[in-house]
Design an enzyme around this catalytic site. Sequence first.
Site, PDB file in Angstrom:
ATOM      1  N   THR A   7      36.148  22.932  22.004  1.00 61.10           N
ATOM      2  CA  THR A   7      36.508  21.679  21.983  1.00 61.10           C
ATOM      3  C   THR A   7      35.815  20.784  22.576  1.00 61.10           C
ATOM      4  O   THR A   7      35.565  19.523  21.941  1.00 61.10           O
ATOM      5  CB  THR A   7      38.102  21.726  22.736  1.00 61.10           C
ATOM      6  OG1 THR A   7      38.737  22.655  21.915  1.00 61.10           O
ATOM      7  CG2 THR A   7      38.611  20.679  22.863  1.00 61.10           C
ATOM      8  N   ASN A  30      33.027  24.348  26.864  1.00 60.05           N
ATOM      9  CA  ASN A  30      33.980  23.686  27.851  1.00 60.05           C
ATOM     10  C   ASN A  30      33.723  24.006  29.186  1.00 60.05           C
ATOM     11  O   ASN A  30      33.842  22.952  30.103  1.00 60.05           O
ATOM     12  CB  ASN A  30      35.276  24.370  27.323  1.00 60.05           C
ATOM     13  CG  ASN A  30      35.835  23.733  25.993  1.00 60.05           C
ATOM     14  OD1 ASN A  30      35.524  23.069  25.557  1.00 60.05           O
ATOM     15  ND2 ASN A  30      36.598  24.845  25.593  1.00 60.05           N
ATOM     16  N   ARG A  89      40.140  16.824  28.194  1.00 57.31           N
ATOM     17  CA  ARG A  89      38.734  16.894  27.661  1.00 57.31           C
ATOM     18  C   ARG A  89      38.949  15.984  26.355  1.00 57.31           C
ATOM     19  O   ARG A  89      37.969  15.482  26.144  1.00 57.31           O
ATOM     20  CB  ARG A  89      37.823  18.001  27.478  1.00 57.31           C
ATOM     21  CG  ARG A  89      38.782  19.131  26.866  1.00 57.31           C
ATOM     22  CD  ARG A  89      38.036  20.434  26.851  1.00 57.31           C
ATOM     23  NE  ARG A  89      38.604  21.757  26.200  1.00 57.31           N
ATOM     24  CZ  ARG A  89      39.472  22.386  26.728  1.00 57.31           C
ATOM     25  NH1 ARG A  89      39.878  21.957  27.944  1.00 57.31           N
ATOM     26  NH2 ARG A  89      39.839  23.396  26.009  1.00 57.31           N
ATOM     27  N   HIS A 105      36.512  21.970  15.579  1.00 59.24           N
ATOM     28  CA  HIS A 105      35.909  23.060  15.372  1.00 59.24           C
ATOM     29  C   HIS A 105      37.027  23.849  14.273  1.00 59.24           C
ATOM     30  O   HIS A 105      38.138  22.991  14.440  1.00 59.24           O
ATOM     31  CB  HIS A 105      35.552  24.124  16.493  1.00 59.24           C
ATOM     32  CG  HIS A 105      36.825  24.243  17.370  1.00 59.24           C
ATOM     33  ND1 HIS A 105      37.666  25.045  16.970  1.00 59.24           N
ATOM     34  CD2 HIS A 105      37.059  23.849  18.515  1.00 59.24           C
ATOM     35  CE1 HIS A 105      38.916  25.041  18.031  1.00 59.24           C
ATOM     36  NE2 HIS A 105      38.398  24.375  18.751  1.00 59.24           N
TER      37      HIS A 105
HETATM   38 ZN    ZN Z   1      40.471  26.714  21.098  1.00 56.79          ZN
END
Ligand code: ZN
Length: 552
Positions: free
Chosen positions: A86, A107, A169, A360
């Site tokens: 992400t 992440n 984020r 993604h």
């Molecule tokens: Zn995920």
Amino acid sequence: MKRGILLFLSLLILGCKPYKAQSIYNTKNNANTTDPKLVVGIVVDQMRYDYLKKFYSKYSNGGFKRLMREGFQVQNIHYNYIPTFTAVGHTSIYTGTTPSSHGIISNYWYDKYLRKGIYCVDDSNYKSIGAKSGGEKSPHRMLTTTISDELKMAQNGRNKSIGISIKDRSAILPAGHTADAAYWFKGGDDGKFITSSFYMEQLPQWVQDFNSQNKADTYLNQVWNTYFDINSYTESIIDDNSYEQPFKGKETPTFPYDLKELRKKNKNYSLIKKIPAGNSILVDFAEATILGEQLGKGVGTDFLSISFSSTDYVGHQFGVDSKELEDTYIRLDRDLERLLNFLDKNVGKGKYTLFLTADHAAVQVPAYLQSLKVPAGYFDSDKFKKFVKEKANIYFGNSDIIENISNLQIFLNREKLKEYYLSVEEVTRKLMEEIINFDKVYKVVSAETMQNTNFTKGVLNSLQNGYNQKFSGDILVMPNPATIIYPHKGSSHGSGYSYDTHVPLLFYGKGIRQGVSKRYHPIVDIAPTISSLLNISQPNGCTGRPIIEVLK
Ligand SMILES: [Zn+2]
């Protein structure tokens, strides 16, 4: 004397507080009337390209279909680095470059300088605004500018730039370093949109008003049932199957879901993240943002980035082929229709430019693939760690030369190597010889190879784009296709294979042609396309190229 104290105090304040760039922007009117009034960047967390086609017959005319029909479809856009997570995805979309230069390598990752695990947007220099905790964040680990930063600087700060999401984020990174604000949803017992003191000292009145409406409660007091008759959901597998993770407090992963009951055992307000209402409340909040900040009404071009996270949570829990996921996209499509209608009404049709993509995609549940005789599986990272340490012990007499193993990377302990008179090269070479034989390992590559070889295509090019000389490990491991580090229920992502890299990309609105392209493009081409549309500089680490077929 007094002036001296004042000067001293202001220097002190300047020294401790973040430098607010807005104060030095000149305010000359340089607006171009041909520019869009607002750019809206939409990211759908974990959206696979095939969802546009798979659920097409169930979409309304005003959501995905409207963007596909009236806008431009880039049908072959792929992530061109590993890992497809992400934070990395959002950063690469908006910076037009890969982890090798923007520095957001995952992440969470092991920081070899701090010698501890870190989270991409954590920043203890700032405090939480709007809740007791959860707001100590900033984009400081992102080393390059975003398209939203460049737009801000091109207009000398005369526009507004805001990021919103359920995940912190996904709100912070797209909005960039110069953003006016980023807001995200705090679950648990809070159930509110919050921010960081990086942006402000107090939530604006319109955010406080939004929070006091308790919309999350309204959503969580309902029952989640399918939007259409469940029997018409022929695009997904049976509702009750062993590849899905049920909610706590419910035995089967099946409709209907009594949310009022389930929230008691699923961290209260956090439950909204894992159901389609997480997307709905974000559209509610997007509308409040547009009205509250008068986006699209100023002298320049405003920027709003919106990231829908619930699609990712649902995919992780129930998997790519579940009825829950199908229903989530059917409902997201209605929310999208609502957002587009709102933009038409409040900014004006033809006055805004929008793009929609994903950070993604995802793999089908490997256990489900195995049931279909498709090669797939699970990478046992605990066993792998033990294996590597065992080999280090056998060949070099010590396992403490292995400092950390995370994100499929091995970090060697430089001090220990020195102490035992070992070289990085010999340890790496020997360990790699062994690691390639570990179950479900496809490739193992050294940092040295990443630095000295120029891979121009394929998965090794992706691995290289994801490799950051300063932050990445000494040995990089790649598992087989459809092999994940995850429980046996639900989907995940992270690889450089096409099921994780192929995402939708739709452009729509001012300056955008109507059409379809099947040409290959890497994800880093989005930011320079927007730069080209707005006639502004590309982000400062940009490695992509404008997708010229999209632009008028
Ligand atoms: Zn995920």
